[in-house]
Motif scaffolding. Structure first.
Motif, PDB file in Angstrom:
ATOM      1  N   ILE A  32       0.849  -1.192   0.000  1.00  0.00           N
ATOM      2  CA  ILE A  32       0.000   0.000   0.000  1.00  0.00           C
ATOM      3  C   ILE A  32       0.882   1.238   0.000  1.00  0.00           C
ATOM      4  N   GLY A  33       0.590   2.151  -0.903  1.00  0.00           N
ATOM      5  CA  GLY A  33       1.299   3.419  -0.927  1.00  0.00           C
ATOM      6  C   GLY A  33       0.954   4.243   0.305  1.00  0.00           C
ATOM      7  N   GLU A  34       1.960   4.922   0.844  1.00  0.00           N
ATOM      8  CA  GLU A  34       1.730   5.667   2.086  1.00  0.00           C
ATOM      9  C   GLU A  34       0.750   6.822   1.918  1.00  0.00           C
ATOM     10  N   LEU A  35       0.491   7.256   0.685  1.00  0.00           N
ATOM     11  CA  LEU A  35      -0.504   8.305   0.447  1.00  0.00           C
ATOM     12  C   LEU A  35      -1.664   7.778  -0.403  1.00  0.00           C
ATOM     13  N   ALA A  36      -1.984   6.494  -0.232  1.00  0.00           N
ATOM     14  CA  ALA A  36      -3.078   5.873  -0.988  1.00  0.00           C
ATOM     15  C   ALA A  36      -4.438   6.159  -0.368  1.00  0.00           C
ATOM     16  N   ILE A  66       4.636   1.344   0.666  1.00  0.00           N
ATOM     17  CA  ILE A  66       5.428   1.903  -0.431  1.00  0.00           C
ATOM     18  C   ILE A  66       5.568   3.406  -0.197  1.00  0.00           C
ATOM     19  N   PRO A  67       6.801   3.905  -0.113  1.00  0.00           N
ATOM     20  CA  PRO A  67       6.998   5.342   0.102  1.00  0.00           C
ATOM     21  C   PRO A  67       6.454   6.162  -1.071  1.00  0.00           C
ATOM     22  N   ALA A  68       5.964   7.357  -0.755  1.00  0.00           N
ATOM     23  CA  ALA A  68       5.473   8.272  -1.793  1.00  0.00           C
ATOM     24  C   ALA A  68       6.659   9.003  -2.406  1.00  0.00           C
ATOM     25  N   GLN A  82       5.967  13.496   2.040  1.00  0.00           N
ATOM     26  CA  GLN A  82       5.475  12.976   3.312  1.00  0.00           C
ATOM     27  C   GLN A  82       4.002  13.274   3.531  1.00  0.00           C
ATOM     28  N   LYS A  83       3.539  14.416   3.052  1.00  0.00           N
ATOM     29  CA  LYS A  83       2.134  14.799   3.173  1.00  0.00           C
ATOM     30  C   LYS A  83       1.680  15.341   1.821  1.00  0.00           C
ATOM     31  N   LEU A  84       0.464  14.988   1.468  1.00  0.00           N
ATOM     32  CA  LEU A  84      -0.092  15.489   0.220  1.00  0.00           C
ATOM     33  C   LEU A  84      -0.057  17.016   0.226  1.00  0.00           C
ATOM     34  N   PHE A  85       0.384  17.589  -0.843  1.00  0.00           N
ATOM     35  CA  PHE A  85       0.478  19.035  -1.051  1.00  0.00           C
ATOM     36  C   PHE A  85       1.650  19.696  -0.340  1.00  0.00           C
ATOM     37  N   ASP A  86       2.611  18.913   0.167  1.00  0.00           N
ATOM     38  CA  ASP A  86       3.841  19.526   0.674  1.00  0.00           C
ATOM     39  C   ASP A  86       4.575  20.177  -0.499  1.00  0.00           C
ATOM     40  N   PRO A  87       5.327  21.249  -0.226  1.00  0.00           N
ATOM     41  CA  PRO A  87       6.054  21.913  -1.308  1.00  0.00           C
ATOM     42  C   PRO A  87       7.313  21.134  -1.709  1.00  0.00           C
ATOM     43  N   CYS A  88       7.780  21.409  -2.896  1.00  0.00           N
ATOM     44  CA  CYS A  88       9.047  20.847  -3.360  1.00  0.00           C
ATOM     45  C   CYS A  88      10.166  21.382  -2.465  1.00  0.00           C
ATOM     46  N   ARG A 103       0.770   5.743  -4.157  1.00  0.00           N
ATOM     47  CA  ARG A 103      -0.693   5.844  -4.161  1.00  0.00           C
ATOM     48  C   ARG A 103      -1.355   4.519  -4.537  1.00  0.00           C
ATOM     49  N   GLU A 104      -0.556   3.465  -4.679  1.00  0.00           N
ATOM     50  CA  GLU A 104      -1.065   2.178  -5.139  1.00  0.00           C
ATOM     51  C   GLU A 104      -1.515   1.273  -4.001  1.00  0.00           C
TER      52      GLU A 104
END
Length: 113
Positions: A32-36, A66-68, A82-88, A103-104
């Motif tokens: 499982i992807g960590e941001l799935a 699975i790491p994002a 690490q978190k959805l929408f974190d900046p580059c 995300r899988e």
């Protein structure tokens, strides 16, 4: 409750495989992807309940995370998100990236007797 239906889907997918008898299944190994968007604790809670419904009460669920990983569309930097929408971390662009992984939800393998 979303995880209940995910457990059903995982088990149904495994049972479609005709190469293994249901009574021989020992464990199901998933990734499982960590941001799935899956609550791992909830998935682990519901799995035995759903497995029993399919007469697979002794089957164990093994989970790999699975790491994002993403690539920034602005500066082409690949990084761990690490978190959805974190900046580059290089150019500070927000949510301007493509996912490479994380995300899988995959059934990796089934262990049998």
């Amino acid at each position: 409750m979303h995880e209940f239906s995910l457990c059903e889907g995982i088990i149904k997918q495994v049972l479609k495989q005709k190469t293994i008898l249901p009574e021989d299944i020992v464990s199901i190994n998933i990734a499982i992807g960590e941001l799935a968007g899956v609550d791992i604790d909830s998935l682990q809670f519901w799995f035995p309940v759903v497995a029993a419904k399919f007469q697979l009460a002794d089957v164990k669920l093994k989970i790999d995370i699975i790491p994002a990983r993403v690539i920034c569309k602005s500066c082409n930097t690949e990084f761990h998100l690490q978190k959805l929408f974190d900046p580059c971390p290089v150019c500070s662009a927000y949510a301007n990236y493509d996912f490479l992984s994380g995300r899988e939800l995959l059934v990796k393998s089934v262990s049998a007797k």
